[in-house]
Design a protein around this motif. Structure first.
Motif, PDB file in Angstrom:
ATOM      1  N   GLN A 177      13.649  93.080  25.049  1.00  0.00           N
ATOM      2  CA  GLN A 177      14.804  92.487  24.365  1.00  0.00           C
ATOM      3  C   GLN A 177      14.444  91.219  23.575  1.00  0.00           C
ATOM      4  O   GLN A 177      14.978  90.949  22.519  1.00  0.00           O
ATOM      5  N   ALA A 178      13.532  90.420  24.141  1.00  0.00           N
ATOM      6  CA  ALA A 178      13.171  89.118  23.546  1.00  0.00           C
ATOM      7  C   ALA A 178      12.300  89.336  22.305  1.00  0.00           C
ATOM      8  O   ALA A 178      11.836  90.450  22.049  1.00  0.00           O
ATOM      9  N   PRO A 179      12.036  88.256  21.548  1.00  0.00           N
ATOM     10  CA  PRO A 179      11.187  88.409  20.357  1.00  0.00           C
ATOM     11  C   PRO A 179       9.772  88.887  20.681  1.00  0.00           C
ATOM     12  O   PRO A 179       9.092  89.478  19.863  1.00  0.00           O
ATOM     13  N   ARG A 180       9.275  88.596  21.859  1.00  0.00           N
ATOM     14  CA  ARG A 180       7.982  89.147  22.282  1.00  0.00           C
ATOM     15  C   ARG A 180       7.896  89.153  23.798  1.00  0.00           C
ATOM     16  O   ARG A 180       8.574  88.357  24.453  1.00  0.00           O
ATOM     17  N   VAL A 194      -1.527  87.635  24.480  1.00  0.00           N
ATOM     18  CA  VAL A 194      -1.584  88.676  25.523  1.00  0.00           C
ATOM     19  C   VAL A 194      -1.025  89.990  24.980  1.00  0.00           C
ATOM     20  O   VAL A 194      -1.574  91.065  25.226  1.00  0.00           O
ATOM     21  N   THR A 195       0.029  89.905  24.195  1.00  0.00           N
ATOM     22  CA  THR A 195       0.597  91.119  23.605  1.00  0.00           C
ATOM     23  C   THR A 195      -0.435  91.807  22.700  1.00  0.00           C
ATOM     24  O   THR A 195      -0.516  93.039  22.647  1.00  0.00           O
ATOM     25  N   GLY A 196      -1.260  90.987  22.029  1.00  0.00           N
ATOM     26  CA  GLY A 196      -2.306  91.535  21.155  1.00  0.00           C
ATOM     27  C   GLY A 196      -3.294  92.422  21.918  1.00  0.00           C
ATOM     28  O   GLY A 196      -3.834  93.382  21.370  1.00  0.00           O
ATOM     29  N   VAL A 203      -0.902 100.388  22.372  1.00  0.00           N
ATOM     30  CA  VAL A 203       0.419 100.324  23.024  1.00  0.00           C
ATOM     31  C   VAL A 203       1.419  99.879  21.955  1.00  0.00           C
ATOM     32  O   VAL A 203       1.182  98.892  21.252  1.00  0.00           O
ATOM     33  N   ARG A 204       2.508 100.626  21.833  1.00  0.00           N
ATOM     34  CA  ARG A 204       3.542 100.200  20.866  1.00  0.00           C
ATOM     35  C   ARG A 204       4.478  99.222  21.561  1.00  0.00           C
ATOM     36  O   ARG A 204       4.895  99.468  22.702  1.00  0.00           O
ATOM     37  N   ILE A 205       4.789  98.117  20.887  1.00  0.00           N
ATOM     38  CA  ILE A 205       5.679  97.118  21.478  1.00  0.00           C
ATOM     39  C   ILE A 205       6.910  97.043  20.590  1.00  0.00           C
ATOM     40  O   ILE A 205       6.801  96.729  19.405  1.00  0.00           O
TER      41      ILE A 205
END
Ligand SMILES: Cc1cc2nc3c(=O)[nH]c(=O)nc-3n(C[C@H](O)[C@H](O)[C@H](O)COP(=O)(O)OP(=O)(O)OC[C@H]3O[C@@H](n4cnc5c(N)ncnc54)[C@H](O)[C@@H]3O)c2cc1C
Length: 427
Positions: A177-180, A194-196, A203-205
């Motif tokens: 829900q949040a921006p990241r 970390v998302t990178g 992985v699709r975010i």
């Protein structure tokens, strides 16, 4: 032959409960110790449940201590048994097998349960949460049959599952829900790094979207988003947080506020009942305000203090610096402390996409620090956070600064007043 007729009962045999039982013996409690847990397995570590889901079950079902230890330390385990109620007036712990245990003190170490969103289809087979070994078995079995996998909630457990599923070859989408993902615990910069790790591995975010419903007729087959789109899914893992298991405390009249309210000695508003671990709202001096610390290290340390206090060690307090770790795609993220809104973020300038050390500062002192694959440096600066020694942001950000030298200068500094002040808890 026991040297005392006293009986202490621990409700919940996990990190906090087991640590408390062993601490009771470490502090020479000579009476009877009983640990009651609703689960059937020998108490096990929860962190491997989201990190070692592929391969043999022994990879994720790791006992906290071997079975012999309970016998050696004279700790009775009542497994597969649920506590239905606590009766402070009669000092009784009521079990679901019809018995009631008389106890001189009770420790509530009931932890937390995973939250589920209140949307249609949430009970469909294939929509899973991950809190205990039964959940892990279910998820591991389904992962063996392949994806696509949709992870709802980009917190630590969700991202760990996403990494494991992707490494197992599944098509994985994380819905946040949040921006990241991880923005709340790590702030935008580190959360982005970390998302990178995930996006670079496919992985699709999906951020800024929520889940409207889970679709499917026998089993889940999709996740409908707030955009209207339906993501195909053979497995959905929901990791949107937990709810502290406070109902025994509430029904016994114990003060609760987002958790069982305790002081630094794990005492609740009822002198018969103590509490430790994820279930507590604690007055830790390293938190911006009393709150929950839902991490393994905290549960063990707070549990050990509770056990010591139950054994009569009046000088024991739980004031430990919060710590957690997470493993994703072979990288280890670690964090000490917790920052508040308005704290200044400082990144060590030699950070890369796959290794970093970052700090949060308030009034010239470090409130929190996080590192990816830089465990030694993070450990080195830990005393700076614990003592609240004054620091200069430019020293922290410059890779030329010798962190050990900074810490040496802090050794002369007396611990923060706040960590010595009396607890703001219930007792
Ligand atoms: C999948 C997963 C991965 C995690 N990974 C990490 C990590 O990498 N790093 C980290 O720091 N933390 C991690 N954590 C968090 C960490 O595991 C928890 O903070 C820790 O388990 C809390 O311990 P606890 O003893 O307070 O409660 P819990 O572990 O929740 O245990 C509570 C126990 O109480 C029992 N119980 C509850 N009610 C009753 C009742 N009425 N009668 C009898 N028994 C009852 C339950 O069966 C349970 O066994 C992870 C958690 C999960 C679920």
């Amino acid at each position: 032959m026991r040297g005392s007729t006293e009986h202490h009962v621990i409700v919940g045999g996990s990190a906090a409960g087991v640590a408390a039982a062993l601490a009771l013996r470490d502090h020479d409690f000579a009476g009877k110790v009983t640990v009651v847990d609703a689960g059937a397995e020998l108490p096990y570590e929860r962190p491997p449940l989201s990190k070692a889901l592929t391969g043999a079950e022994t990879r994720f079902l790791v006992p906290i201590v071997p079975a012999e230890v309970y016998a050696e330390r004279d700790v009775d385990l009542l497994l597969g048994t649920r506590v239905l109620a606590l009766e402070p007036a009669r000092r009784l712990v009521v079990l679901d097998d019809g018995r009631a245990l008389r106890a001189d003190r009770v420790l509530l170490a009931t932890g937390a349960t995973a939250l589920l969103p209140g949307v249609a289809g949430v009970r469909l087979p294939g929509v899973l949460t991950l809190r205990d070994v039964r959940d892990a078995r279910d998820l591991a079995g389904r992962l063996g049959r392949g994806g696509p996998v949709v992870v709802v909630g980009g917190g630590f457990i969700g991202l760990e599952v996403a990494a494991v599923a992707r490494e197992a070859g599944a098509d994985v989408t994380v819905v946040e829900q949040a921006p990241r993902p991880l923005e709340r615990p790590l702030g935008p910069d580190l959360a982005g790094r970390v998302t990178g790790l995930h996006t670079r591995r496919g992985v699709r975010i999906r951020t800024g979207v929520s889940v409207l419903e889970f679709t499917g007729s026998g089993e889940v087959d999709g996740v409908r988003l707030s955009t209207g789109e339906v993501l195909p899914a053979a497995i959905v893992v929901v990791g949107v947080g937990v709810h502290p298991d406070t109902h025994l405390a509430e029904r016994a009249g114990v003060v609760c506020d987002q958790g069982v309210v305790v002081d630094r000695q794990c005492r609740t508003s009822d002198p018969w009942i103590l509490a430790a671990g994820d279930v507590t709202c604690q007055p830790n001096p390293h938190l911006p305000a009393p709150g929950r610390v839902e991490h393994w290290d905290n549960a063990q340390k707070q549990g050990a203090v509770a056990g010591a206090v139950m054994a009569g060690a009046v000088d024991q307090e739980h004031t430990g610096l919060p710590y957690f770790y997470s493993e994703q795609f072979g990288h280890t993220l670690q964090m000490y402390g917790r920052f508040a809104d308005g704290d200044t973020f400082v990144l060590r300038e030699d950070a890369t996409d796959t290794a970093f050390l970052g700090f949060w500062l308030r009034d010239g002192r470090i409130t929190a620090a996080a590192a990816l694959d830089r465990p030694k440096e993070l450990r080195t600066i830990r005393p700076l956070i614990e003592t609240g020694a004054p620091v200069v942001a430019a020293d922290l950000s410059s890779p030329d600064t010798d962190l050990r030298a900074l810490v040496k200068s802090a050794k002369a500094f007396k611990p923060l007043e706040r960590s010595l002040a009396p607890g703001a808890g219930a007792a």
